[in-house]
Design an enzyme around this catalytic site. Structure first.
Site, PDB file in Angstrom:
ATOM      1  N   LYS A  17      -0.299 -14.052  10.696  1.00  0.00           N
ATOM      2  CA  LYS A  17      -0.127 -14.640   9.357  1.00  0.00           C
ATOM      3  C   LYS A  17       1.214 -14.259   8.747  1.00  0.00           C
ATOM      4  CE  LYS A  17      -3.848 -12.848   7.400  1.00  0.00           C
ATOM      5  NZ  LYS A  17      -4.524 -12.093   8.476  1.00  0.00           N
ATOM      6  N   ARG A  92      -9.510 -14.202   0.327  1.00  0.00           N
ATOM      7  CA  ARG A  92     -10.156 -13.541   1.451  1.00  0.00           C
ATOM      8  C   ARG A  92     -11.664 -13.479   1.260  1.00  0.00           C
ATOM      9  NH1 ARG A  92      -7.429  -8.710   4.563  1.00  0.00           N
ATOM     10  NH2 ARG A  92      -5.541  -9.617   3.808  1.00  0.00           N
ATOM     11  N   ARG A 129       0.758  -2.599  17.397  1.00  0.00           N
ATOM     12  CA  ARG A 129       1.698  -3.091  16.390  1.00  0.00           C
ATOM     13  C   ARG A 129       2.423  -1.954  15.671  1.00  0.00           C
ATOM     14  NH1 ARG A 129      -0.369  -7.022  11.614  1.00  0.00           N
ATOM     15  NH2 ARG A 129      -1.457  -5.205  10.792  1.00  0.00           N
ATOM     16  N   ARG A 161       1.117   1.123  10.816  1.00  0.00           N
ATOM     17  CA  ARG A 161       0.430   0.992   9.531  1.00  0.00           C
ATOM     18  C   ARG A 161      -0.768   1.920   9.464  1.00  0.00           C
ATOM     19  NH1 ARG A 161      -0.601  -5.177   7.778  1.00  0.00           N
ATOM     20  NH2 ARG A 161      -2.652  -4.319   7.376  1.00  0.00           N
ATOM     21  N   ARG A 172     -11.895  -3.842   9.385  1.00  0.00           N
ATOM     22  CA  ARG A 172     -11.200  -5.035   8.877  1.00  0.00           C
ATOM     23  C   ARG A 172     -11.699  -6.301   9.564  1.00  0.00           C
ATOM     24  NH1 ARG A 172      -5.816  -2.866  10.492  1.00  0.00           N
ATOM     25  NH2 ARG A 172      -4.796  -4.777   9.835  1.00  0.00           N
TER      26      ARG A 172
HETATM   27  P1  ADP Z   1      -4.734  -7.393   7.255  1.00  0.00           P
HETATM   28  O1  ADP Z   1      -4.926  -8.888   7.141  1.00  0.00           O
HETATM   29  O2  ADP Z   1      -4.247  -7.003   8.604  1.00  0.00           O
HETATM   30  O3  ADP Z   1      -5.889  -6.579   6.803  1.00  0.00           O
HETATM   31  P2  ADP Z   1      -3.071  -7.307   4.863  1.00  0.00           P
HETATM   32  O4  ADP Z   1      -1.677  -6.786   4.777  1.00  0.00           O
HETATM   33  O5  ADP Z   1      -3.275  -8.746   4.529  1.00  0.00           O
HETATM   34  O6  ADP Z   1      -3.502  -6.980   6.353  1.00  0.00           O
HETATM   35  O7  ADP Z   1      -4.039  -6.432   3.940  1.00  0.00           O
HETATM   36  C1  ADP Z   1      -4.086  -5.043   4.029  1.00  0.00           C
HETATM   37  C2  ADP Z   1      -5.230  -4.495   3.174  1.00  0.00           C
HETATM   38  O8  ADP Z   1      -4.992  -4.834   1.793  1.00  0.00           O
HETATM   39  C3  ADP Z   1      -6.612  -5.052   3.463  1.00  0.00           C
HETATM   40  O9  ADP Z   1      -7.262  -4.365   4.512  1.00  0.00           O
HETATM   41  C4  ADP Z   1      -7.317  -4.833   2.116  1.00  0.00           C
HETATM   42  O10 ADP Z   1      -7.665  -3.489   1.932  1.00  0.00           O
HETATM   43  C5  ADP Z   1      -6.213  -5.144   1.119  1.00  0.00           C
HETATM   44  N1  ADP Z   1      -6.177  -6.574   0.745  1.00  0.00           N
HETATM   45  C6  ADP Z   1      -5.164  -7.439   0.986  1.00  0.00           C
HETATM   46  N2  ADP Z   1      -5.453  -8.658   0.512  1.00  0.00           N
HETATM   47  C7  ADP Z   1      -6.678  -8.575  -0.044  1.00  0.00           C
HETATM   48  C8  ADP Z   1      -7.542  -9.503  -0.689  1.00  0.00           C
HETATM   49  N3  ADP Z   1      -7.192 -10.779  -0.868  1.00  0.00           N
HETATM   50  N4  ADP Z   1      -8.742  -9.055  -1.136  1.00  0.00           N
HETATM   51  C9  ADP Z   1      -9.124  -7.774  -0.979  1.00  0.00           C
HETATM   52  N5  ADP Z   1      -8.368  -6.851  -0.373  1.00  0.00           N
HETATM   53  C10 ADP Z   1      -7.152  -7.234   0.093  1.00  0.00           C
END
Ligand code: ADP
Length: 219
Positions: A17, A92, A129, A161, A172
């Site tokens: 993404k 999400r 990663r 990360r 996740r």
């Molecule tokens: P990934 O898709 O690999 O989990 P992201 O960078 O999109 O990575 O998100 C990292 C973390 O940030 C998520 O695991 C969550 O804790 C939080 N997060 C990000 N976007 C959202 C969202 N839309 N709703 C709830 N938590 C979120």
């Protein structure tokens, strides 16, 4: 005014993404809005919000809908978001998708692109990663940048990360299945969903998405 180009990029963690959103945001000159980046930046800055969400991020759990909805609605007010936005990692949950519809109006979302990648492949991608803390460029653990710890794009620190460890990866992906996968029907029912095979080179995936955006007369 030209219609806003609001695009959503959906997909499992590690589906690509971030990479696709960066390419598309450049191509269409719309900002890349990543809730994950916004939350990580808040943690890094040590803000009140950062303190509130740090342990949630580390465990791979989801931050509450209220917090992310608020973050995104504030971001939409910025001048650069007036032409459209590229949403990565938001919505999400169904609650967030409904909140987004309320923010933008029913016609607000033009397309939702689901990057389809098998779970075995994303698990493997996430474990190996590495990412630049400054510019977000991603590397594999065997790349010279990962080994030296220095980004060849910006000179920033290349790290793993905090949530790319096996337990958080499992959490996740489970959360994805439970909370995010229902969005495929949500956007499918609205005729907005396009499924793209994410198991191709990044350039091939971008080309396929650009083709769909063009075919639908969106840009
Ligand atoms: P990934 O898709 O690999 O989990 P992201 O960078 O999109 O990575 O998100 C990292 C973390 O940030 C998520 O695991 C969550 O804790 C939080 N997060 C990000 N976007 C959202 C969202 N839309 N709703 C709830 N938590 C979120």
């Amino acid at each position: 005014m030209t219609a806003r180009l609001n695009l959503i990029v959906l997909g499992k963690q590690g589906a690509g993404k971030g990479t696709q959103s960066t390419a598309l945001s450049e191509k269409y000159a719309i900002p890349h809005v990543s809730t994950g980046d916004m939350l990580r930046n808040a943690v890094k800055a040590g803000s009140e919000l950062g303190k509130q969400v740090a342990s949630i991020l580390q465990a791979g759990d989801l931050v509450s809908d209220d917090i992310v909805n608020q973050l995104v609605s504030e971001r939409f007010k910025e001048p650069d978001a007036q032409r459209g936005v590229l949403l990565d990692g938001f919505p999400r949950t169904i609650g967030q998708a409904e909140a987004l519809e309320a923010m933008l109006g029913e016609e607000g979302i033009k397309l939702c692109i689901n990057l389809d990648v098998p779970i075995e492949l994303v698990t493997q991608r996430l474990s190996s990663r590495r990412v630049c803390q400054e510019c977000g460029t991603t590397y594999k653990d065997t790349d010279v940048e990962a080994i030296s710890g220095t980004c060849s794009n910006c000179g920033g620190d290349v790290i793993q990360r905090a949530d790319d460890h096996p337990e958080a990866i499992r959490t996740r992906l489970m959360n994805y299945e439970r909370d995010t996968e229902p969005l495929l029907s949500f956007y499918g029912n609205r005729g907005l969903l396009v499924i793209v095979d994410g198991d191709q080179s990044p350039g091939a995936v971008t080309d396929e998405i650009i083709k769909v955006v063009h075919e639908r007369g969106l840009a």
